[in-house]
Design a protein around this motif. Structure first.
Motif, PDB file in Angstrom:
ATOM      1  N   ILE A  86       0.412  -0.726  -0.113  1.00 37.48           N
ATOM      2  CA  ILE A  86       0.464   0.550  -0.101  1.00 37.48           C
ATOM      3  C   ILE A  86       0.521   1.254  -0.266  1.00 37.48           C
ATOM      4  N   LEU A  87       1.979   1.102   0.670  1.00 37.67           N
ATOM      5  CA  LEU A  87       2.930   2.453   0.700  1.00 37.67           C
ATOM      6  C   LEU A  87       3.991   2.833  -0.463  1.00 37.67           C
ATOM      7  N   LEU A  88       3.871   1.698  -1.107  1.00 37.24           N
ATOM      8  CA  LEU A  88       4.669   1.911  -2.255  1.00 37.24           C
ATOM      9  C   LEU A  88       3.974   1.952  -3.984  1.00 37.24           C
ATOM     10  N   ALA A  89       2.495   1.739  -3.137  1.00 34.67           N
ATOM     11  CA  ALA A  89       1.316   2.183  -4.750  1.00 34.67           C
ATOM     12  C   ALA A  89       1.659   3.466  -4.643  1.00 34.67           C
ATOM     13  N   VAL A  90       1.072   3.993  -3.029  1.00 33.86           N
ATOM     14  CA  VAL A  90       0.894   5.493  -2.991  1.00 33.86           C
ATOM     15  C   VAL A  90       2.094   6.370  -3.619  1.00 33.86           C
ATOM     16  N   GLU A  91       3.111   5.787  -3.348  1.00 38.42           N
ATOM     17  CA  GLU A  91       4.643   6.547  -3.512  1.00 38.42           C
ATOM     18  C   GLU A  91       4.429   6.205  -5.220  1.00 38.42           C
ATOM     19  N   VAL A  92       4.128   5.288  -6.070  1.00 39.68           N
ATOM     20  CA  VAL A  92       4.375   5.404  -7.128  1.00 39.68           C
ATOM     21  C   VAL A  92       3.151   5.904  -7.742  1.00 39.68           C
ATOM     22  N   LEU A  93       2.401   6.054  -7.588  1.00 37.23           N
ATOM     23  CA  LEU A  93       0.234   6.697  -8.357  1.00 37.23           C
ATOM     24  C   LEU A  93       0.900   8.349  -7.519  1.00 37.23           C
ATOM     25  N   ALA A  94       1.588   8.315  -7.015  1.00 38.10           N
ATOM     26  CA  ALA A  94       1.665   9.992  -6.163  1.00 38.10           C
ATOM     27  C   ALA A  94       2.577  10.648  -7.198  1.00 38.10           C
ATOM     28  N   GLU A  95       3.816   9.946  -7.892  1.00 44.23           N
ATOM     29  CA  GLU A  95       4.887  10.666  -8.191  1.00 44.23           C
ATOM     30  C   GLU A  95       4.893  10.667  -9.953  1.00 44.23           C
TER      31      GLU A  95
END
Length: 55
Positions: free
Chosen positions: A40-49
């Motif tokens: 979940i944390l990684l997916a949020v980072e990827v989407l934010a980028e």
């Protein structure tokens, strides 16, 4: 926005989580819950980028 998380257990006992809609987004955890939190944390980072404009 909802994404599906797929889980699998490695032969060494670790859990791997993957978001199929986000290629390359994989995370490991000692437990299924830890893998879920990490993905979940990684997916949020990827989407934010992806939302950050390139100048």
């Amino acid at each position: 926005m909802k994404f599906r998380i797929e889980f699998d257990r490695e032969t060494d006992g670790r859990w791997i989580a993957e978001v199929p809609e986000l290629p390359g987004v994989l995370a490991y955890g000692e437990t299924r819950a830890a893998a879920r939190e990490a993905i979940i944390l990684l997916a949020v980072e990827v989407l934010a980028e992806r939302q950050t404009p390139v100048r």
